[in-house]
Enzyme design. Structure first.
Site, short mmCIF file in Angstrom:
data_model
loop_
_atom_site.label_atom_id
_atom_site.label_comp_id
_atom_site.label_asym_id
_atom_site.label_seq_id
_atom_site.Cartn_x
_atom_site.Cartn_y
_atom_site.Cartn_z
CB CYS A 73 -1.05 0.08 1.15
SG CYS A 73 -2.41 1.11 0.89
CG HIS A 104 -3.04 -3.45 3.89
ND1 HIS A 104 -2.11 -2.63 4.36
CD2 HIS A 104 -3.78 -2.35 3.39
CE1 HIS A 104 -2.25 -1.34 4.26
NE2 HIS A 104 -3.34 -1.15 3.55
CD GLU A 137 0.12 -4.90 5.69
OE1 GLU A 137 0.16 -5.84 4.73
OE2 GLU A 137 0.05 -4.02 5.86
N1 GLN Z 1 -3.39 6.48 1.22
C1 GLN Z 1 -2.18 6.36 1.85
C2 GLN Z 1 -1.17 6.99 1.02
O1 GLN Z 1 -1.36 7.67 0.14
C3 GLN Z 1 -2.03 4.64 1.58
C4 GLN Z 1 -2.91 3.94 2.35
C5 GLN Z 1 -2.26 2.67 3.01
O2 GLN Z 1 -1.10 2.40 3.30
N2 GLN Z 1 -3.38 1.98 3.59
O3 GLN Z 1 0.17 6.81 1.51
#
Ligand code: GLN
Length: 187
Positions: A78, A169, A171
């Site tokens: 992410c 995710h 994890e």
């Molecule tokens: N929206 C976050 C970003 O732009 C990422 C979201 C996440 O890691 N769950 O950094």
């Protein structure tokens, strides 16, 4: 083998727990010199702007960038995917340019719109429960990037050389398969 988990910002504890469950030694790293004590690094989910800002401030950015050039394996989930990408198309922010992908931040909806869905992994026959939280979408990728999973025709798990990135995710589940794939990459 010892796997580093970036503790700069984000859900690093969940990655650490998952690796421990797999019987793998881990080290939470925050300082550039700590990168020399590990064989690979995981950059967790969180807030990519904050991560990059702190990485630049502490010299972590430069140290990690140099290691990546030498072939150091890194897995980003992410926000970690955003940090490793070549370019963020909808937000003027720096990144490590470690994998030939362009990403759009927060492309899968706001926090309240976070969702879970079953996806297929190229390296496994059973579906994987993917959790998306304000996830980045890959809007462009180089031919040399391998797509390991897709959701609605967009790649969500990709690999180029020793770099692995996920929009979702793994994890936050009990399913170790994506982490296992990364460990195989490190070996
Ligand atoms: N929206 C976050 C970003 O732009 C990422 C979201 C996440 O890691 N769950 O950094």
């Amino acid at each position: 083998m010892k796997i580093g988990v970036s503790g700069i910002q984000g859900d690093f504890r969940e990655h650490k727990q998952m690796l421990e469950k797999m019987g793998i030694e881990t080290l939470v790293v925050r300082k550039p010199e700590e990168l020399d004590f590990v064989d690979a690094l995981i950059i967790p989910g969180g807030e990519s702007t904050t991560m990059i800002r702190i990485m630049k401030m502490t010299g972590f950015y430069e140290a990690l960038k140099n290691k990546i050039i030498e072939g150091f394996p890194v897995f980003g989930t992410c926000a970690g995917m955003i940090v490793l990408s070549n370019e963020v198309v909808n937000f003027p922010q720096d990144s490590l340019k470690a994998i030939d992908i362009k990403v759009e931040r927060n492309a899968y909806g706001r926090q309240v719109d976070s969702f879970e869905t079953d996806v297929n992994l190229k390296f496994s026959s059973d579906p994987f429960r993917a959790i998306f939280i304000r996830a980045p979408k890959v809007v462009e990728y180089d031919n040399s990037v391998e797509v390991l999973s897709e959701y609605e025709n967009s790649p969500i798990l990709l690999r180029q050389g020793k770099i692995l990135v996920a929009s979702f995710h793994p994890e936050l589940t009990d399913d170790v398969r994506v982490h296992e794939y990364f460990i195989e990459m490190v070996k």
